[in-house]
Design a protein around this motif. Structure first.
Motif, PDB file in Angstrom:
ATOM      1  N   ASP A 172       0.766  -1.356   0.130  1.00 41.10           N
ATOM      2  CA  ASP A 172      -0.019  -0.083  -0.077  1.00 41.10           C
ATOM      3  C   ASP A 172       0.870   1.370   0.021  1.00 41.10           C
ATOM      4  O   ASP A 172       1.855   1.506   0.650  1.00 41.10           O
ATOM      5  N   THR A 185      -4.446   0.202   7.484  1.00 40.87           N
ATOM      6  CA  THR A 185      -4.796   1.392   6.503  1.00 40.87           C
ATOM      7  C   THR A 185      -4.207   2.544   6.950  1.00 40.87           C
ATOM      8  O   THR A 185      -4.011   2.765   8.281  1.00 40.87           O
ATOM      9  N   SER A 217      -8.908   6.245   5.982  1.00 44.99           N
ATOM     10  CA  SER A 217     -10.228   5.931   6.334  1.00 44.99           C
ATOM     11  C   SER A 217     -11.142   7.252   6.487  1.00 44.99           C
ATOM     12  O   SER A 217     -11.054   7.730   7.379  1.00 44.99           O
ATOM     13  N   ARG A 252      -0.575   5.723   9.150  1.00 46.16           N
ATOM     14  CA  ARG A 252      -0.892   4.238   9.514  1.00 46.16           C
ATOM     15  C   ARG A 252      -2.169   4.428  10.935  1.00 46.16           C
ATOM     16  O   ARG A 252      -1.637   5.064  11.755  1.00 46.16           O
TER      17      ARG A 252
END
Length: 395
Positions: free
Chosen positions: A26, A231, A234, A91
């Motif tokens: 990512d 992730t 968000s 993150r």
């Protein structure tokens, strides 16, 4: 941890977007807002190197991205001064921890100070001065428009953040090398993690009077995690008017910060120390026999050596950068005490620190519709403080 409306529109259009690192396939992204002065033609040696301010978003470390709760008042003032403004993703917790966040903060600074100028070079060489703006996220140079072609002065970088982003700014102040020239924390977390606000379970509404949450509704985000994907992005989402509770958060991550505070386990998720629970151990620290107050020294011994790095209050030294703190006295998401304690620690260390107290104001007060009018003095003072510490290195 932030609440309130979604981001303000950035001044003068879209930024340039770069991946500053890759994790598990990512991309972690940051946005670069060039200043709004007229472009300067010529080879690289003729282009200015300008002060740069790196910004980290709020969201309790659990939600958001580089465009969430965007501080338009801040970016606009800095762009008008001729500074570069950078807003970065990091993150999110969980499944990541504060250790991952700190690593990302360090990598943002490494990219901004060492790799961003060559990346800008590539864009400038392919884009004529004054070309019409286009899609910034293509990074083909077409978004430069009439922005100033310039470079980051690696010796004139400051760090800033709101709420959880203020914690990121503290981590940068403590651990980034070379250190930022100055620090801005707006109602930042982490000025004192050893308080009931972070450690004690709560059974009655405590944050803006909002309801107590049912942990069962968030099982995906409770330790031990089963299939929770890492992730750094968000986005905020709210239910439409047709929903039984219009405007209620539709992204469950938006409620995680409140849930972890409610359960008194925020520090377990922040440090990754669930078994045994760091929060439980700290919660049970007896009061000091001398003062009757929470025994900070005893608590420190319960925190693993590798986790001490994540507690700004244990990392304040005399070489901490000059800092300006802004906090509302009625904040229920990050208590005013957090900034008060950080101010005390910085003063004891002999660090220049300015506290702007906003009487009677809640969390995220600077996103109110009338913020530019109501807090113009505070906003101007913040930028003047940063400029004073950045201009001394302006080339």
């Amino acid at each position: 941890m932030s609440s309130g409306s979604e981001s303000r529109v950035p001044l003068d259009g879209a930024p340039l977007t770069f991946a500053y690192k890759h994790v598990d396939g990512d991309q972690l992204l940051l946005d670069v807002y060039l200043p709004t002065s007229a472009s300067v033609a010529g080879p690289r040696t003729d282009l200015p190197s300008v002060p740069t301010v790196i910004y980290f978003h709020g969201g309790g470390l659990t939600v958001g991205n580089r465009q969430s709760w965007f501080p338009g008042w801040f970016q606009g003032r800095l762009s008008s001064l001729g500074y570069i403004f950078i807003s970065a993703d990091y993150r999110l917790v969980p499944p990541s921890t504060g250790h991952d966040v700190l690593e990302d903060v360090e990598d943002v600074f490494r990219f901004a100070s060492r790799k961003l100028n060559p990346a800008l070079d590539a864009l400038y060489s392919s884009q004529p001065v004054g070309s019409p703006p286009g899609n910034a996220h293509e990074n083909d140079g077409s978004s430069l428009g009439m922005c100033c072609k310039c470079y980051v002065d690696p010796n004139a970088i400051a760090v800033s953040g709101t709420s959880a982003g203020g914690l990121c700014a503290y981590l940068a102040a403590a651990h980034v090398t070379p250190k930022p020239r100055a620090v801005l924390s707006l109602y930042g977390m982490g000025g004192d993690f050893l308080t009931p606000h972070y450690l004690s379970p709560k059974t009655k509404p405590f944050l803006r009077g909002r309801e107590i949450l049912d942990p069962a509704a968030f099982s995906e985000f409770l330790y031990p995690f089963k299939e929770l994907r890492t992730t750094s992005n968000s986005a905020l989402a709210y239910h439409p008017p047709s929903h039984p509770i219009p405007g209620y958060p539709a992204n469950p991550r938006m409620l995680l910060g409140r849930l972890y505070l409610q359960l008194g386990v925020m520090l377990d998720y922040y440090t990754g120390k669930h078994e045994p629970s760091l929060s439980t151990a700290l919660r049970n620290v007896p009061a000091s026999s001398d003062t009757g107050q929470f025994d900070t020294a005893a608590a420190r011994h319960l925190i693993h050596d590798e986790d001490i790095r994540l507690f700004p209050q244990f990392n304040v030294t005399s070489d901490w950068p000059p800092t300006i703190l802004v906090h509302g006295t009625s904040d229920t998401a990050v208590l005013f005490h957090d900034s008060q304690n950080m101010q005390t620690l910085l003063e004891r260390a002999g660090v220049e620190v300015v506290m702007l107290t906003v009487d009677g104001k809640e969390h995220s007060f600077d996103y109110a519709p009338d913020a530019e009018t109501s807090y113009k003095s505070e906003f101007d003072t913040v930028v003047e403080f940063l400029a004073r510490h950045l201009q001394q290195d302006l080339k």
